[in-house]
Scaffold this active site. Structure first.
Site, short mmCIF file in Angstrom:
data_model
loop_
_atom_site.label_atom_id
_atom_site.label_comp_id
_atom_site.label_asym_id
_atom_site.label_seq_id
_atom_site.Cartn_x
_atom_site.Cartn_y
_atom_site.Cartn_z
N GLY A 146 2.25 -2.77 -9.58
CA GLY A 146 2.60 -1.50 -10.20
C GLY A 146 1.49 -0.52 -9.95
N GLY A 183 -3.77 11.30 1.32
CA GLY A 183 -3.37 11.49 -0.07
C GLY A 183 -3.51 10.15 -0.75
N HIS A 184 -4.52 10.01 -1.60
CA HIS A 184 -4.79 8.73 -2.25
C HIS A 184 -4.46 8.86 -3.73
CE1 HIS A 184 -7.83 7.65 1.16
NE2 HIS A 184 -6.60 7.81 1.59
N GLY A 191 -1.07 3.64 6.92
CA GLY A 191 -1.49 4.53 5.83
C GLY A 191 -0.62 4.34 4.60
N ASP A 192 -1.07 4.92 3.49
CA ASP A 192 -0.33 4.88 2.22
C ASP A 192 -0.12 3.46 1.71
OD1 ASP A 192 -0.16 7.65 2.42
OD2 ASP A 192 1.77 7.57 3.45
N GLN A 221 -6.10 6.94 6.07
CA GLN A 221 -5.04 6.55 7.01
C GLN A 221 -4.97 5.02 7.10
OE1 GLN A 221 -7.28 9.41 8.22
NE2 GLN A 221 -5.83 10.39 6.86
N GLY A 250 -1.85 2.07 -0.52
CA GLY A 250 -2.30 1.94 -1.91
C GLY A 250 -3.82 1.84 -1.99
N LYS A 251 -4.49 2.41 -0.98
CA LYS A 251 -5.96 2.35 -0.94
C LYS A 251 -6.57 3.02 -2.17
CE LYS A 251 -5.84 4.54 3.00
NZ LYS A 251 -4.38 4.51 3.24
P1 GDP Z 1 -3.03 5.48 -0.09
O1 GDP Z 1 -2.93 6.68 0.79
O2 GDP Z 1 -3.26 4.22 0.68
O3 GDP Z 1 -4.03 5.66 -1.20
O4 GDP Z 1 -1.61 5.31 -0.78
P2 GDP Z 1 -0.73 6.48 -1.46
O5 GDP Z 1 -1.35 6.86 -2.75
O6 GDP Z 1 -0.45 7.57 -0.49
O7 GDP Z 1 0.65 5.73 -1.67
C1 GDP Z 1 0.74 4.55 -2.39
C2 GDP Z 1 1.75 4.78 -3.53
O8 GDP Z 1 2.04 3.53 -4.12
C3 GDP Z 1 1.21 5.63 -4.66
O9 GDP Z 1 2.26 6.36 -5.23
C4 GDP Z 1 0.65 4.61 -5.64
O10 GDP Z 1 0.61 5.10 -6.98
C5 GDP Z 1 1.67 3.54 -5.49
N1 GDP Z 1 1.22 2.16 -5.75
C6 GDP Z 1 0.08 1.54 -5.39
N2 GDP Z 1 0.15 0.22 -5.68
C7 GDP Z 1 1.37 0.02 -6.24
C8 GDP Z 1 2.07 -1.13 -6.71
O11 GDP Z 1 1.58 -2.25 -6.66
N3 GDP Z 1 3.32 -0.93 -7.20
C9 GDP Z 1 3.90 0.30 -7.28
N4 GDP Z 1 5.12 0.40 -7.80
N5 GDP Z 1 3.29 1.40 -6.82
C10 GDP Z 1 2.04 1.25 -6.30
P1 IMO Z 2 -3.60 8.12 3.76
O1 IMO Z 2 -5.10 8.14 3.75
C1 IMO Z 2 0.05 8.15 6.12
C2 IMO Z 2 0.01 10.50 9.80
C3 IMO Z 2 0.88 11.74 9.88
C4 IMO Z 2 1.22 11.72 11.35
C5 IMO Z 2 -0.08 11.23 12.00
C6 IMO Z 2 -0.98 12.34 12.53
O2 IMO Z 2 -2.98 8.78 2.59
O3 IMO Z 2 -3.10 6.74 4.01
P2 IMO Z 2 -2.55 14.12 11.34
O4 IMO Z 2 -2.22 15.20 10.34
O5 IMO Z 2 -3.54 13.14 10.84
O6 IMO Z 2 -2.90 14.65 12.69
O7 IMO Z 2 -1.16 13.33 11.53
O8 IMO Z 2 -0.76 10.52 11.00
N1 IMO Z 2 -0.94 10.46 8.67
C7 IMO Z 2 -0.78 9.66 7.60
N2 IMO Z 2 0.23 8.83 7.26
N3 IMO Z 2 -1.04 8.23 5.34
C8 IMO Z 2 -2.07 9.04 5.67
O9 IMO Z 2 -3.23 9.06 5.01
C9 IMO Z 2 -1.95 9.84 6.84
N4 IMO Z 2 -2.75 10.74 7.45
C10 IMO Z 2 -2.12 11.10 8.56
O10 IMO Z 2 2.02 11.63 9.07
O11 IMO Z 2 2.21 10.77 11.62
MG MG Z 3 -1.62 8.27 1.14
#
Ligand code: GDP
Ligand code: IMO
Ligand code: MG
Length: 427
Positions: A417, A43-44, A15-16, A227, A18-19
């Site tokens: 970035g 959280g996207h 997860g996280d 995720q 940068g989707k």
């Molecule tokens: P998601 O859940 O996959 O959408 O990712 P999140 O938004 O939770 O976390 C990704 C973080 O990386 C966010 O704060 C984005 O703004 C940031 N981000 C995405 N791509 C880049 C990148 O290439 N460089 C930097 N510095 N930040 C990035």
């Molecule tokens: P995005 O879409 C990162 C993690 C939680 C925990 C596990 C189970 O932003 O990438 P839950 O509340 O789903 O039962 O928690 O999954 N988790 C994530 N980690 N990015 C996410 O979503 C997540 N959604 C759940 O931290 O370890």
């Molecule tokens: Mg996220």
């Protein structure tokens, strides 16, 4: 019939990845974004100039005014959370009426689910999963147990909705006595859902028909995964996973779009690895975490928790490429590695004197694995201004080309970035 133009965009790590950012960039050439699964545990983040948006349930296409968005039936929806998100967007001038739709098939997350989520985590103590506390697991459990309420039920006559909610809450309170969970007020839940019903009714639709009409009309569709692959309930580091299918199969079951309509699977991944919550993490490295947190990076978008950080894990991503049938990768956060002199990449797991090229099945084994690293030279210069492949330092290109070979998938998009403009296609 028009040729289907459906792409899936999903995470290849925990997860996280940068989707949100990649979806927002891709949505400039899309008509629809369908969110397939998960709930407001996601959280996207999308950054546009100085504006930062964090989307939890609303698809990341909402920031492009010509794109329509559907929260599909595979998602679980906390009505209060969704309303707050819609109101937040409206306040910032983003209109959702007539272009955001909520599938009647999606299951509801109720206050009882959050109470059970908290209860289970408390009981697990030190071995807690570290959930987001949003009630996701219990809501999916109710769905599978065939006792859940669906978003479509918000359109029932108020008395009938109240009756179903009362039954569900009373059943919870009976179990709560035995399990030690918090009790929930039935009247409070009924009042909250009656308000939500009024607000959300205009958004309700048959999600499957909407998706199929768009496919048949040859609309350009992005299916948004939440995720990441190793949080998938079947393919992740069970039990340290979420409760939905975050892999490509989940994109189909979650939306009702058949596998044969999917043309492209874009796997989003970071140039290193992060994870939030408990569970194995072979390449975790406190020093890298310290460095990234010091730069103000890698704090969770949903809970604000500091993400655990580690080196790129090719064993993990190779498996993710197989599981999802990735046709191209979108690599983000390359700039996170800009200041490093040496960059390790994990190419195998050492377990009991053997080197594994594939992740183990059992979490207890996974926790014992030690990384086998190949070292790469860092480029020690900023990449944030790069706008094409040729702008990247040679050592960064070497790093990316090696990763491509190690995991067995082409690299389509590179991000240096958080901004929209800090994105380019490879080659
Ligand atoms: P998601 O859940 O996959 O959408 O990712 P999140 O938004 O939770 O976390 C990704 C973080 O990386 C966010 O704060 C984005 O703004 C940031 N981000 C995405 N791509 C880049 C990148 O290439 N460089 C930097 N510095 N930040 C990035
Ligand atoms: P995005 O879409 C990162 C993690 C939680 C925990 C596990 C189970 O932003 O990438 P839950 O509340 O789903 O039962 O928690 O999954 N988790 C994530 N980690 N990015 C996410 O979503 C997540 N959604 C759940 O931290 O370890
Ligand atoms: Mg996220």
């Amino acid at each position: 019939m028009n040729k289907p133009k459906v792409s899936v965009v999903l995470g290849l790590q925990w997860g996280d990845e940068g989707k949100g950012k990649i979806l927002d960039v891709m949505a400039s050439e899309a008509d629809w974004v369908l969110r397939a699964q998960g709930g407001n545990n996601a959280g996207h983040t999308v950054e546009i100039g100085s504006e930062k948006y964090v989307l939890h349930l609303v698809p990341s296409g909402i920031l492009r005014s010509k794109v329509s968005c559907l929260i599909a039936g595979g998602a679980v929806v906390d009505p209060g959370g969704l309303i707050r998100e819609i109101e937040g967007l409206t306040q910032r001038g983003i209109q959702t009426r007539s272009r955001l739709f909520l599938a009647s098939q999606a299951h509801l997350v109720l206050p009882v689910h959050r109470a059970v989520d908290r209860g289970f985590e408390k009981k697990r103590g030190r071995s807690r999963i570290g959930t987001t506390g949003r009630g996701i697991g219990p809501a999916y459990s109710d769905k599978m147990a065939r006792i859940g309420l669906r978003a479509g039920e918000l359109a029932l006559p108020p008395g009938e909705l109240a009756k179903r909610l009362r039954e569900r809450v009373e059943a919870h309170n009976r179990a709560a006595r035995v399990q030690g969970w918090e009790k929930i007020s039935a009247t409070g839940t009924i009042r909250e859902m009656a308000r939500a019903a009024k607000f959300l009714r205009p958004y309700l639709t048959d999600g499957v028909s909407v998706a199929h009409r768009a496919v048949a009309a040859g609309k350009r569709i992005l299916i948004e995964g939440a995720q990441g692959t190793f949080l998938d309930v079947d393919h992740g580091t069970y039990p340290f996973v979420t409760s939905s299918h975050c892999t490509a199969g989940g994109a189909c079951t979650g939306t009702g779009v058949p596998p044969t309509a999917i043309r492209r699977v874009v796997g989003v991944l970071k140039a290193y690895t992060t994870r939030v919550g408990g569970g194995p993490f072979v390449t975790e490295d406190g020093t890298l975490g310290h460095l990234l947190h010091g730069m103000g990076r890698e704090f969770g978008s949903t809970t604000g928790r500091a993400r655990r950080c580690g080196w790129f894990d090719a064993v993990l991503v190779r498996r993710a490429v197989q599981l999802n049938g990735v046709t191209e990768m979108a690599m983000t956060n390359l700039d996170g590695l800009d200041g490093l002199e040496k960059i390790p990449v994990c190419i195998g797991y050492r377990l009991r004197n053997k080197v594994l090229r594939e992740p183990p099945v059992e979490v207890s084994d996974w926790e014992k694995c030690r990384p086998v690293y190949r070292m790469f030279e860092g480029w020690c210069e900023p990449t944030t201004e790069a706008r094409q492949w040729g702008d990247l330092p040679k050592k960064a290109r070497t790093y990316l080309s090696a990763i491509k070979e190690l995991v067995g998938a082409p690299l389509g998009i590179i991000s240096v970035g958080a901004g929209r403009e800090q994105t380019f296609r490879h080659g």
